[in-house]
Design a protein around this motif. Sequence first.
Motif, PDB file in Angstrom:
ATOM      1  N   ASN A 135       0.820  -1.216   0.000  1.00 12.07           N
ATOM      2  CA  ASN A 135       0.000   0.000   0.000  1.00 12.07           C
ATOM      3  C   ASN A 135       0.851   1.262   0.000  1.00 12.07           C
TER       4      ASN A 135
ATOM      5  N   ASN B  21      -6.537  -0.332   3.907  1.00 11.76           N
ATOM      6  CA  ASN B  21      -5.892   0.701   3.100  1.00 11.76           C
ATOM      7  C   ASN B  21      -5.703   0.328   1.639  1.00 11.76           C
TER       8      ASN B  21
ATOM      9  N   GLU C 170      -6.403   0.535  -2.059  1.00 11.31           N
ATOM     10  CA  GLU C 170      -6.916   1.679  -2.809  1.00 11.31           C
ATOM     11  C   GLU C 170      -7.060   1.346  -4.287  1.00 11.31           C
TER      12      GLU C 170
ATOM     13  N   LYS D 276      -5.624   1.758  -7.229  1.00  8.68           N
ATOM     14  CA  LYS D 276      -4.347   2.147  -7.822  1.00  8.68           C
ATOM     15  C   LYS D 276      -3.656   0.899  -8.345  1.00  8.68           C
TER      16      LYS D 276
ATOM     17  N   LEU E 220     -10.495  -3.336  -6.397  1.00  4.07           N
ATOM     18  CA  LEU E 220     -10.038  -1.959  -6.485  1.00  4.07           C
ATOM     19  C   LEU E 220      -8.809  -1.722  -7.360  1.00  4.07           C
TER      20      LEU E 220
END
Length: 726
Positions: free
Chosen positions: A589, A646, A648, A650, A681
Amino acid sequence: MKTKIINLFLLSFVFLIGCKTEQKEETKLKPYESLTAPTAKKIAEELTAHGDTRIDNYFWMRLSDEQKNAETPDAQTQDVLDYLNAENDYKDAAMKHTDSLQKTLFDEIVGRIKKDDSSVPYNDNGYSYYTRFEKGMDYALYCRKKLEDDAKEEIMLNGPEMAKGLAYFALGGLSVSPNNEMISYGIDTVSRRRYTIHFKNLVDDQILSDKLVNTTGSVAWANDNKTVFYTSKDSITLRANKIYKHVLGTDQSQDVLVFDEKDDTFSTFVYKSRSDKYIISGSYQTLSTEYRYLDADTPNGEWKVIQPRERDLEYGVAHFGDHFYIRTNLDAKNFKLVKTPVNATTKDNWVDVIPHRDDVLLQGFTPFKNHLVLSERKNGLSTIRVRKWDGNEDHYISFNDPAYVAYTSTNLDFDTNILRYSYTSLTTPSSVIDYNMDTREQTVLKEEEVLDPNFSKDNYVSERLYATARDGVKVPISLVYKKGTQKNAKTPLLLYSYGSYGSSTEPYFSSTRLSLLDRGFVFALAHIRGGEEMGRHWYEDGKLLKKKNTFTDFIDVGDFLVKEGYTSADHMYAYGGSAGGLLMGAVLNMKPELWNGVVAAVPFVDVVSTMMDETIPLTTFEFDEWGNPKNKEYYEYMKSYSPYDNVEAKEYPNILITTGYWDSQVQYWEPAKWIAKLRELKTDNNLLIMDCDMETGHGGASGRFERYKRTALNYAFMLDLEGINK
């Protein structure tokens, strides 16, 4: 995050018989890109604490032990099983093209291991004890011989026979009675670390009817040869919380409870002193310990407390002569050694034997009749110190490798001048050595054999480096590679660490690792904070509200290795397991672009939810390691790094996650939820797979060789990303 460049084939214009044909640009798909990855259903679960609400769409994946053990799965259980099996099927399909490589790696790894190996015997109470393997066998034979000429071998326990027909088999806690006639042992056939203790009569080779269920697996024998003490576990949390007394020939329901650890942040244990004089029980948690003792000649006698528990007071006990010798952190961050009379044991009676030192961590000690042996750590490396009781001689055993591991082995005899210890380094196979503490002569009893005619430890190079962390701290790095390996931006490098519980990442030899080194990999260990390599402060600076130092140290080591030209982000890989799997999740992350691939084994990634739930094994016991999220400050800090919380939208690197359905340390649903959220995600097209072993738990497969199939998968994952297919 970088995405590996897809090969583009630009086709030139071709003129055929005066006809110009323009061909379009084609993209070569990666093997897994034609597959459809599993999609987990989403059921929003609101989790609220301290006025903060987290939405967990995959909370439904959690099953109770009752659901897992039910003969017929309910609807939720079936949904979970379907998802885990779908992930396994996807992993198999995505890695299908590496099947040949995996088989080559497995055969190679197993081929280096001596099949008919045996341990170095140790002597105890008139017998020589050892284990040995027969060719083709996954499990050991546990043997002994009388210490007399032409003694015949006795096979006390036959591992291959006992494991026959079982998908999982773990044997532990072997202990022989004082009169040498009985042996106790624990068996786990589920991989939940809940052992059933059995007893065998070694005279007539018969198994007793006594069975002690739901235990930690070992017993402490009283000197009457019929009374044993053992630890049982809470059926839900698996916390070792009660000590019972059992008399052979009676039913477990008649056992007497001798200690009940009421504080759910403590676990308990029991053992026999090396002197055979006392039965010793202890309670421990991260920051506190308490010991009790009982004369082994009077199993129905009264237990006495050595030093009542206190917050931030840790100590460990050994008996020698008229004293207890105690390793403690009392006014000693790096621990010191004290002694106290057996009849006056509280801390006000403790007298220093080895005082505290700011630059040396005292890790352990072994008393002999004429010598005291100290296991210490200095400058990040383990040392062995030998000291005569009269103080006239005091020396360290010398070692030459830049990074190594040295530790005392089985030393049951008090009245001897021979110390048995083990030594290994990143380039040197493990050796068992007898050391004469008077003459300082050494005898190598055994060195691990590597069954490869091309292997020589001289073919490999070990280095010790230091990276400067972002706060200025120097972080040690141990690394190894094969001679001739070119270190540059195209060199593949695997970076490993753990970084929790004060457990140091040791630079030991691994014949398994040769499969990477011989294919051009550099292997590096990051000795990050959270371990104890540099002393107790190293651990304290990587826990609780300083836990992020563990993650940033690892990232800073990776950046350093790139800057120094050992590798590049396109060719660097990271590996960690359990709490080291948390490390993997956190650095994914925090800086996903630093890694081409990451292997997260049995990863602890759902930190907040797990630490909020006191019914989950280990939770209450670990509040002083991670913090208690019922405290808002700890909740917010945990949430800021918890890998699952956490994730995300990305780009992430290529990721392989491994877990076990029966894991009692890190429940399977943590990695299962994590991969589902990553799939939901992430914005890249990199490989994301999970291997869930439906038969095992935290430690993986139980067989001697079976476990290397997962190792072969891990290696094939990285080698394939490097374009190495053989």
